[in-house]
Design an enzyme around this catalytic site. Structure first.
Site, PDB file in Angstrom:
ATOM      1  N   THR A 138       0.815  -1.217   0.000  1.00  0.00           N
ATOM      2  CA  THR A 138       0.000   0.000   0.000  1.00  0.00           C
ATOM      3  C   THR A 138       0.845   1.263   0.000  1.00  0.00           C
ATOM      4  O   THR A 138       0.625   2.179  -0.809  1.00  0.00           O
ATOM      5  CB  THR A 138      -0.929   0.017   1.225  1.00  0.00           C
ATOM      6  OG1 THR A 138      -1.732  -1.164   1.232  1.00  0.00           O
ATOM      7  CG2 THR A 138      -1.821   1.242   1.221  1.00  0.00           C
ATOM      8  N   TYR A 194       8.205 -10.830  10.753  1.00  0.00           N
ATOM      9  CA  TYR A 194       7.407  -9.606  10.587  1.00  0.00           C
ATOM     10  C   TYR A 194       7.306  -8.799  11.880  1.00  0.00           C
ATOM     11  O   TYR A 194       7.015  -9.326  12.952  1.00  0.00           O
ATOM     12  CB  TYR A 194       6.002  -9.948  10.110  1.00  0.00           C
ATOM     13  CG  TYR A 194       5.111  -8.737   9.886  1.00  0.00           C
ATOM     14  CD1 TYR A 194       5.259  -7.950   8.753  1.00  0.00           C
ATOM     15  CD2 TYR A 194       4.139  -8.378  10.822  1.00  0.00           C
ATOM     16  CE1 TYR A 194       4.452  -6.837   8.537  1.00  0.00           C
ATOM     17  CE2 TYR A 194       3.323  -7.273  10.615  1.00  0.00           C
ATOM     18  CZ  TYR A 194       3.483  -6.501   9.471  1.00  0.00           C
ATOM     19  OH  TYR A 194       2.686  -5.402   9.270  1.00  0.00           O
TER      20      TYR A 194
END
Length: 317
Positions: A138, A194
């Site tokens: 994004t 992550y």
């Protein structure tokens, strides 16, 4: 830090306390068409409002069309002559980005200024529909692809109008807090390593690297387009909706450093419109003044590698 807290102006004559209206006072943008992603809320809305106030034709590109249309209604309520259009764009989908670019180009409008404003922050691990880690997809890749698809239109506009084109990437001081290697090229989608905070920092580092590499390329070909990055500051918006309790608590403890939305949009509007920045490209701005970014952000080899890495994704779209 002292200048941030006190709001004292820097060399530009503006500082952390300056608002978007103040930094664009007296500027007439009648001949400019501006496209801003995420212009339906937060600092994107304020940026759209002020640019429309300065008579620019503003295109709001947004995933949430209802919110964007409401933003348009609110701007028109106070500025009945504002020129505003709304188009659907989901930056997490390369297919949506391509459709948006095709739709925009079909309108046969000029494009003087592109503001890559939209973003997400600190979200839990997830992949986009294209199988790319969501914050990277994004915040960076969607804007990288959008810019690539609209670049010829911007070159055409700059050449035909004689007006310098400007591309602004919104980044963040969070680019300093990324993974150890800066960009995890080989583990971009890996869940086990992550970190929501480091992934956000990685995406914001990518915004600066993208701007710097594009700036170098445009300068090499003599295009009349500048590319810069801006850190808007710490601003209370819905961007923090995914934040941990620790981050939300830290926000209250550091409230003196936070800006309101009108101050938060100032640096974007300054870099987009101010005449003193004519020809200035490949720079990083904080509080309406040029600032030195982190070491990774000035790494030309890293920028080139990211450019090639990103192109592999978008060329396959």
């Amino acid at each position: 830090m002292f200048r941030l807290i006190t709001g004292i102006a820097g060399p530009s004559g503006f500082g952390s306390a300056s608002t978007a209206e103040q930094v664009t006072q007296g500027i007439d943008a009648t001949n400019l068409t501006v496209l801003i992603t995420g212009g339906g809320s937060g600092i994107g809305f304020e940026t759209a409002r002020v640019l429309a106030l300065r008579n620019a034709h503003v295109i709001i590109a947004a995933r949430n069309i209802e919110a964007a249309n409401e933003a348009k209604r609110l701007i028109l309520k106070d500025n009945k002559t504002a020129r505003l259009d709304v188009l659907k764009l989901d930056l997490a989908s390369l297919k949506s980005v391509k459709a948006f670019a095709d739709n925009f180009i079909a309108l046969n409008l000029p494009l003087n200024i592109l503001i890559n404003n939209a973003g997400i922050m600190f979200c839990p691990y997830q992949l986009s529909g294209d199988g790319i880690e969501m914050q990277f997809a994004t915040n960076h890749l969607g804007h990288f692809y959008l810019t690539k698809l609209l670049l010829d239109k911007m070159k055409e506009t700059a050449k035909s109008s004689g007006i310098e084109g400007r591309i602004i990437n919104l980044t963040s001081v969070a680019h300093l807090h990324t993974y150890d290697e800066g960009i995890q090229f080989d583990k971009i989608n890996e869940e086990t390593s992550y970190s929501d905070i480091k992934a956000y920092g990685q995406s914001k580092l990518a915004n600066i690297l993208h701007a710097n590499e594009l700036s170098r390329r445009l300068q090499a070909e003599g295009a009349n387009i500048t590319v810069n990055s801006v850190h808007p500051g710490l601003i209370t918006t819905n961007l923090y909706r995914h934040s941990s309790i620790f981050i939300r608590s830290l926000k209250y403890l550091t409230y003196i450093l936070w800006k309101n939305v009108r101050q938060g949009a100032a640096t974007t509007c300054y870099v987009a419109l101010h005449p003193t920045l004519k020809g200035v490209s490949g720079k990083y701005f904080v509080d309406c003044n040029e600032f030195k970014p982190g070491t990774f952000a000035t790494d030309k080899d890293l920028a080139k590698r990211l450019w090639d890495f990103s192109n592999k994704f978008v060329d396959a779209a």
